[in-house]
Design an enzyme around this catalytic site. Structure first.
Site, PDB file in Angstrom:
ATOM      1  N   ALA A  22       4.302  -2.106  -4.725  1.00  0.00           N
ATOM      2  CA  ALA A  22       5.000  -1.822  -5.986  1.00  0.00           C
ATOM      3  C   ALA A  22       4.900  -0.367  -6.418  1.00  0.00           C
ATOM      4  CB  ALA A  22       4.462  -2.730  -7.086  1.00  0.00           C
ATOM      5  N   ARG A  59       1.284  -6.117 -12.420  1.00  0.00           N
ATOM      6  CA  ARG A  59       0.042  -6.417 -13.129  1.00  0.00           C
ATOM      7  C   ARG A  59      -0.603  -5.257 -13.880  1.00  0.00           C
ATOM      8  NH1 ARG A  59       0.168 -10.092  -8.955  1.00  0.00           N
ATOM      9  NH2 ARG A  59      -0.188 -12.218  -9.620  1.00  0.00           N
ATOM     10  N   GLN A  73       6.348  -5.129   0.462  1.00  0.00           N
ATOM     11  CA  GLN A  73       6.197  -6.249  -0.477  1.00  0.00           C
ATOM     12  C   GLN A  73       7.306  -6.207  -1.531  1.00  0.00           C
ATOM     13  OE1 GLN A  73       2.050  -5.026  -1.469  1.00  0.00           O
ATOM     14  NE2 GLN A  73       1.615  -7.193  -1.344  1.00  0.00           N
ATOM     15  N   ASP A 100      13.289  -4.917  -3.941  1.00  0.00           N
ATOM     16  CA  ASP A 100      14.317  -4.167  -4.687  1.00  0.00           C
ATOM     17  C   ASP A 100      15.371  -3.484  -3.825  1.00  0.00           C
ATOM     18  OD1 ASP A 100      12.976  -1.782  -3.722  1.00  0.00           O
ATOM     19  OD2 ASP A 100      11.522  -2.056  -5.338  1.00  0.00           O
ATOM     20  N   HIS A 116       8.475 -10.139   1.379  1.00  0.00           N
ATOM     21  CA  HIS A 116       8.660 -11.125   0.300  1.00  0.00           C
ATOM     22  C   HIS A 116      10.140 -11.371  -0.004  1.00  0.00           C
ATOM     23  CE1 HIS A 116       4.350 -10.095  -1.232  1.00  0.00           C
ATOM     24  NE2 HIS A 116       4.340 -10.988  -0.270  1.00  0.00           N
ATOM     25  N   ASN A 138      -2.682   5.956  -2.359  1.00  0.00           N
ATOM     26  CA  ASN A 138      -2.591   5.113  -3.550  1.00  0.00           C
ATOM     27  C   ASN A 138      -3.325   5.805  -4.698  1.00  0.00           C
ATOM     28  OD1 ASN A 138      -1.694   2.587  -4.668  1.00  0.00           O
ATOM     29  ND2 ASN A 138      -3.813   1.880  -4.694  1.00  0.00           N
TER      30      ASN A 138
END
EC number: 2.3.1.286
Length: 229
Positions: free
Chosen positions: A20, A32, A96, A99, A114, A205
């Protein structure tokens, strides 16, 4: 030149594992974080579950169309740089994200682990339906069945084809780069267990991730890192 640049130049078979955090700079919220999609919602997992789709299709449709689709979002420097690297090297992106931004940036070898919001189908007749049609109505004009996006919902399994494609790429890779993910969601986070043991692993990250084997952590903004490659 940083170590990642050097590794990308030397590598022949590259796998990018993206989450994400890759799409947040394009204006798509993660799930989250404190500003994420789930913030302040009482039961978001239920709304994105197979049970909700079956029992309350209207509620599912409203939630998905109001919260998940960002058709005006554009690829950012991470997406575009990965597509540029693919033009010169053997690159597979396993994402993951649902979009479609990797494809929008021009990447060809993308495994949507996904699924994708931009692939929809009628559950009754199986016909493919465009996202544009789905956003207008979840009832199929052809047969009256209920349309759904081809994404993995809670309570559903990852398609075998996605797992097979991912494992084939992981086993061949001499460089694996994890980008924009906490890398804690199974089975996505288990993919690197099947790597060629000679493969180098980098992680880019904003927060530290943990792996049970050696890797190079770049605790940094992935947009800045990829803009400089």
């Amino acid at each position: 030149m940083n170590k990642l640049n050097e590794a990308l130049k030397k590598a022949e078979h590259i796998v990018f594992l993206t989450g994400a955090g890759v799409s947040v700079p394009s204006g798509i919220p993660d799930y989250r974080s404190k500003n994420g999609l789930y913030a302040g919602m009482s039961s978001p997992e239920y709304m994105l579950s197979h049970t909700c789709l079956v029992r309350e299709p209207e509620k599912f449709y409203q939630f998905v169309t109001e919260n998940m689709y960002y058709p005006d979002a554009e690829p950012n420097a991470i997406h575009t740089k990965m597509a540029e690297i693919e033009a010169e090297k053997d690159v597979t992106i396993i994402t993951q994200n649902i979009d479609g931004l990797h494809e929008k940036a021009g990447s060809k070898k993308v495994v949507n682990f996904h699924g994708s919001l931009y692939h929809c189908y009628c559950q009754k007749c199986g016909m493919s339906v465009t996202a544009e049609e789905y956003l207008k109505s979840d009832i199929h004009s052809g047969c009256g069945g209920v349309i759904r996006p081809d994404v993995v919902l809670y309570e559903e399994a990852i398609p075998e084809s996605a797992i097979d494609q991912s494992l084939a790429a992981i086993r061949q890779a001499d460089l694996i780069v994890i980008v924009g993910t906490s890398f804690r969601v199974s089975p996505f986070c288990n993919l690197t267990d099947y790597r060629n043991k000679k493969a180098r692993i980098f992680a880019v990250n904003k927060e530290q991730i943990s792996l049970p084997y050696p890797f190079e952590m770049m605790e940094s903004d992935a947009v800045k890192v990829f803009a400089e490659i």
